[in-house]
Design a protein around this motif. Structure first.
Motif, short mmCIF file in Angstrom:
data_model
loop_
_atom_site.label_atom_id
_atom_site.label_comp_id
_atom_site.label_asym_id
_atom_site.label_seq_id
_atom_site.Cartn_x
_atom_site.Cartn_y
_atom_site.Cartn_z
N VAL A 5 0.88 -1.17 0.00
CA VAL A 5 0.00 0.00 0.00
C VAL A 5 0.92 1.22 0.00
N PHE A 6 0.86 1.99 -1.08
CA PHE A 6 1.74 3.16 -1.20
C PHE A 6 1.03 4.41 -0.71
N ILE A 7 1.74 5.19 0.11
CA ILE A 7 1.16 6.43 0.64
C ILE A 7 2.05 7.60 0.23
N GLU A 8 1.41 8.76 0.02
CA GLU A 8 2.13 9.97 -0.38
C GLU A 8 2.36 10.90 0.81
N THR A 9 1.70 10.64 1.92
CA THR A 9 1.82 11.46 3.12
C THR A 9 2.74 10.74 4.12
N PRO A 10 3.12 11.41 5.20
CA PRO A 10 3.99 10.74 6.17
C PRO A 10 3.35 9.49 6.80
N TYR A 11 2.03 9.49 6.92
CA TYR A 11 1.33 8.34 7.49
C TYR A 11 -0.10 8.29 6.97
N MET A 12 -0.77 7.17 7.19
CA MET A 12 -2.21 7.05 6.95
C MET A 12 -2.79 6.30 8.14
N THR A 13 -4.07 6.49 8.40
CA THR A 13 -4.68 5.80 9.53
C THR A 13 -5.14 4.40 9.11
N LEU A 18 -8.11 0.58 5.47
CA LEU A 18 -9.19 -0.38 5.26
C LEU A 18 -10.14 0.08 4.16
N LYS A 19 -10.42 1.38 4.11
CA LYS A 19 -11.32 1.92 3.09
C LYS A 19 -10.63 1.92 1.72
N GLU A 20 -9.37 2.36 1.67
CA GLU A 20 -8.65 2.43 0.41
C GLU A 20 -8.50 1.06 -0.24
N GLU A 21 -8.35 0.03 0.58
CA GLU A 21 -8.18 -1.32 0.06
C GLU A 21 -9.52 -2.05 -0.12
N SER A 25 -16.57 -0.30 3.03
CA SER A 25 -17.01 0.60 1.96
C SER A 25 -17.05 2.06 2.39
N THR A 26 -17.18 2.34 3.69
CA THR A 26 -17.19 3.72 4.16
C THR A 26 -16.29 3.83 5.39
N GLY A 27 -15.80 5.04 5.62
CA GLY A 27 -14.96 5.25 6.79
C GLY A 27 -15.69 4.99 8.10
N GLY A 28 -17.00 5.21 8.11
CA GLY A 28 -17.80 4.99 9.31
C GLY A 28 -17.87 3.53 9.72
N GLN A 29 -17.60 2.64 8.82
CA GLN A 29 -17.64 1.21 9.14
C GLN A 29 -16.38 0.73 9.86
N ALA A 30 -15.34 1.55 9.89
CA ALA A 30 -14.06 1.14 10.47
C ALA A 30 -14.19 0.76 11.93
#
Length: 75
Positions: A5-13, A18-21, A25-30
């Motif tokens: 999983v490639f990120i352009e920022t220093p980090y991702m949550t 989970l949503k990007e992959e 289907s939505t961030g609220g489901q996390a």
């Protein structure tokens, strides 16, 4: 399945990953998903959707696969 999983920022949550992959289907489901599923971050269980993932981290999602966090910098 193993996937980078490639990120352009220093980090991702963890929730963003989970949503990007398309694991959720939505961030609220996390929050719900992480409560019901034992996700391993760097071989330790973690259920925090706001957990910061940095290049070099690994995330194992049961019945989905193993994800390697990588930086796009340097391409």
């Amino acid at each position: 399945m193993k996937k980078a999983v490639f990120i352009e920022t220093p980090y991702m949550t963890l929730g963003q990953m989970l949503k990007e992959e398309s694991i959720i289907s939505t961030g609220g489901q996390a929050k719900w998903y992480l409560r019901e599923t034992t996700v391993m971050v760097n071989d330790e269980p973690d259920n925090r959707r706001g957990r910061k993932l940095y290049p070099g981290d690994t995330v194992a999602v049961p019945d989905v696969g193993l994800f390697f966090i990588r930086s796009k910098q340097g391409e």
